[in-house]
Design a protein around this motif. Structure first.
Motif, PDB file in Angstrom:
ATOM      1  N   GLY A  90      -2.938  -9.011   8.977  1.00 32.14           N
ATOM      2  CA  GLY A  90      -2.651  -9.647   7.696  1.00 32.14           C
ATOM      3  C   GLY A  90      -3.904 -10.148   6.996  1.00 32.14           C
ATOM      4  O   GLY A  90      -3.970 -10.170   5.762  1.00 32.14           O
ATOM      5  N   GLN A 291       7.602 -14.325  10.172  1.00 30.65           N
ATOM      6  CA  GLN A 291       6.468 -14.151   9.266  1.00 30.65           C
ATOM      7  C   GLN A 291       6.748 -14.894   7.974  1.00 30.65           C
ATOM      8  O   GLN A 291       7.861 -14.793   7.419  1.00 30.65           O
ATOM      9  CB  GLN A 291       6.207 -12.681   8.946  1.00 30.65           C
ATOM     10  CG  GLN A 291       4.986 -12.500   8.020  1.00 30.65           C
ATOM     11  CD  GLN A 291       4.830 -11.081   7.482  1.00 30.65           C
ATOM     12  OE1 GLN A 291       5.825 -10.378   7.298  1.00 30.65           O
ATOM     13  NE2 GLN A 291       3.616 -10.667   7.242  1.00 30.65           N
ATOM     14  N   ARG A 293       4.607 -15.532   4.213  1.00 27.53           N
ATOM     15  CA  ARG A 293       3.376 -15.090   3.552  1.00 27.53           C
ATOM     16  C   ARG A 293       3.357 -15.466   2.087  1.00 27.53           C
ATOM     17  O   ARG A 293       4.392 -15.680   1.450  1.00 27.53           O
ATOM     18  CB  ARG A 293       3.189 -13.595   3.709  1.00 27.53           C
ATOM     19  CG  ARG A 293       4.186 -12.716   2.997  1.00 27.53           C
ATOM     20  CD  ARG A 293       3.816 -11.249   3.188  1.00 27.53           C
ATOM     21  NE  ARG A 293       4.727 -10.319   2.555  1.00 27.53           N
ATOM     22  CZ  ARG A 293       4.669  -9.951   1.282  1.00 27.53           C
ATOM     23  NH1 ARG A 293       3.752 -10.484   0.482  1.00 27.53           N
ATOM     24  NH2 ARG A 293       5.529  -9.077   0.788  1.00 27.53           N
ATOM     25  N   TYR A 301      -4.842 -14.995   0.045  1.00 26.20           N
ATOM     26  CA  TYR A 301      -3.650 -14.488   0.730  1.00 26.20           C
ATOM     27  C   TYR A 301      -3.541 -15.097   2.125  1.00 26.20           C
ATOM     28  O   TYR A 301      -4.527 -15.211   2.855  1.00 26.20           O
ATOM     29  CB  TYR A 301      -3.737 -12.960   0.836  1.00 26.20           C
ATOM     30  CG  TYR A 301      -2.600 -12.321   1.602  1.00 26.20           C
ATOM     31  CD1 TYR A 301      -1.307 -12.338   1.101  1.00 26.20           C
ATOM     32  CD2 TYR A 301      -2.834 -11.699   2.830  1.00 26.20           C
ATOM     33  CE1 TYR A 301      -0.263 -11.747   1.792  1.00 26.20           C
ATOM     34  CE2 TYR A 301      -1.793 -11.105   3.532  1.00 26.20           C
ATOM     35  CZ  TYR A 301      -0.517 -11.129   3.009  1.00 26.20           C
ATOM     36  OH  TYR A 301       0.514 -10.546   3.702  1.00 26.20           O
ATOM     37  N   SER A 303      -0.900 -14.926   5.620  1.00 24.84           N
ATOM     38  CA  SER A 303       0.250 -14.401   6.345  1.00 24.84           C
ATOM     39  C   SER A 303       0.332 -15.119   7.680  1.00 24.84           C
ATOM     40  O   SER A 303      -0.549 -14.984   8.524  1.00 24.84           O
ATOM     41  CB  SER A 303       0.113 -12.885   6.562  1.00 24.84           C
ATOM     42  OG  SER A 303       1.165 -12.384   7.371  1.00 24.84           O
ATOM     43  N   TYR A 338       4.303 -19.945  -0.627  1.00 24.37           N
ATOM     44  CA  TYR A 338       4.912 -18.820   0.071  1.00 24.37           C
ATOM     45  C   TYR A 338       5.887 -18.074  -0.848  1.00 24.37           C
ATOM     46  O   TYR A 338       6.642 -18.697  -1.605  1.00 24.37           O
ATOM     47  CB  TYR A 338       5.658 -19.310   1.310  1.00 24.37           C
ATOM     48  CG  TYR A 338       4.764 -19.968   2.330  1.00 24.37           C
ATOM     49  CD1 TYR A 338       4.057 -19.214   3.258  1.00 24.37           C
ATOM     50  CD2 TYR A 338       4.618 -21.360   2.364  1.00 24.37           C
ATOM     51  CE1 TYR A 338       3.224 -19.819   4.190  1.00 24.37           C
ATOM     52  CE2 TYR A 338       3.784 -21.971   3.294  1.00 24.37           C
ATOM     53  CZ  TYR A 338       3.093 -21.188   4.191  1.00 24.37           C
ATOM     54  OH  TYR A 338       2.272 -21.786   5.110  1.00 24.37           O
TER      55      TYR A 338
END
Length: 351
Positions: A90, A291, A293, A301, A303, A338
């Motif tokens: 990720g 998960q 993200r 970013y 994750s 998120y």
């Protein structure tokens, strides 16, 4: 945007070899729950013709003769290493879609030599930081990325990295002629047999087949697979049936969320759906991976991936939810906006 599929080689065996280096170069087979069937085989074991899913009693004598190391599954270990691998991948991509415990689709804005260098760098990072061998396939569609990963695992390219756009035209045609139709993602044994009855033996035959006839006889999913093999990206990951060994539920939020309560609410819904699927399929899960993200297009970013084993295999919401909450506590980072959450149930067994 182009796609990459990163897939760990003989994942369960590779996990065991991390803690037992003496197993390198030896035939190793991991058995399923209650030591029933082969669920992971080293290259050396595959060379002995020990088939995937084959009951142990059928090849037990061969194993003794050839010195095959036979191990019971350790799903807590596999789940933890999977979560670490997914977190690392990720961080190395613009966006990520976890497909199974050892496979991850990644979005990459690269092609040609840059893509090959990126793929090699990914393999090196995963090997260096986690000790796991992986292969990388890349292409303009998910199906082509999966096919290139298949070719990489078969040793058709050096260093385990295969990029569709970097394969010379004459070589690409030859490989399409050499590769059987059931090597295509989403085409299983029964569908492959049906296609062969229509004189579609190899992938190149499938590409040359009349698209109208394919759609009329087999439906829109296979028609899209044909387009994907032509380099037209049209198949979303959620449209591919999940592997029988895993159940996955995920969804994007209408608006980005930051606080833990909102994430708990979404994951609770996913847990209920997955528990219902387990009961419907007559299965129980032994591990839960989550998960969460952020958007790859806004800010940095992130994750978050975490895994928790279940003390006992279960298909009850409360058991699964306790594992989900514990995993969320590890994966959550305050201040992140998120946009998606999901869970993956692994190591399923029949009730």
């Amino acid at each position: 945007m182009r796609f990459a599929l990163v897939d760990a080689n003989n994942f369960y065996v590779s996990c065991e070899r991390l803690f037992a280096p003496q197993l390198e170069g030896r035939p190793v087979v991991i058995l399923s729950n209650n030591d029933g069937c082969a669920v992971s085989r080293s290259a050396e074991a595959k060379a002995l013709k020990i088939g995937m899913g084959t009951p142990y009693f059928q090849w037990q004598k061969l194993a003794k003769q050839q010195g095959v190391v036979v191990l019971s599954s350790n799903y807590a270990l596999y789940g933890e290493l999977s979560a670490r691998m997914m977190r690392l991948l990720g961080r190395l991509s613009a966006a990520q879609e976890i497909y199974s415990i050892d496979e991850s689709f990644l979005h990459i804005p690269l092609s040609g030599k840059e893509a090959l260098r990126w793929g090699s760098a990914v393999r090196h990072r995963v090997r260096k930081e986690l000790g796991l061998p992986v292969c990388v396939g890349m292409g303009p569609s998910k199906t082509l990325a999966k096919l290139c990963n298949h070719w990489a695992k078969k040793g058709r390219v050096a260093e385990g990295v295969c990029d569709w756009d970097s394969i010379p035209d004459n070589q690409r045609v030859q490989w399409l002629q050499d590769t059987p139709i059931d090597a295509v993602w989403g085409i299983g044994r029964k569908l492959g047999e049906s296609l062969r009855r229509q004189n579609i033996q190899q992938i190149v035959d499938f590409l040359r087949a009349d698209p109208v006839a394919i759609r009329q006889r087999y439906g829109i999913v296979l028609a899209r697979t044909q387009q994907e093999l032509q380099g037209i990206s049209c198949l979303q990951l959620e449209q591919i049936p999940q592997k029988r060994q895993h159940i996955q539920c995920s969804r994007s939020f209408g608006q980005a969320v930051e606080n833990l309560t909102d994430l708990e609410e979404s994951l609770s819904v996913h847990t209920q759906r997955c528990a219902a699927k387990l009961r419907q399929n007559g299965q129980k899960a032994q591990g839960v991976q989550i998960q969460i993200r952020s958007s790859p297009h806004r800010g940095r970013y992130y994750s978050g991936v975490a895994f928790r084993p279940l003390a006992n295999p279960s298909n009850h919401y409360q058991d699964l939810w306790q594992a989900v909450k514990a995993a969320l506590a590890e994966a959550y980072r305050p201040g992140v906006r998120y946009i998606k959450s999901g869970i993956l149930l692994s190591a399923l067994q029949d009730v």
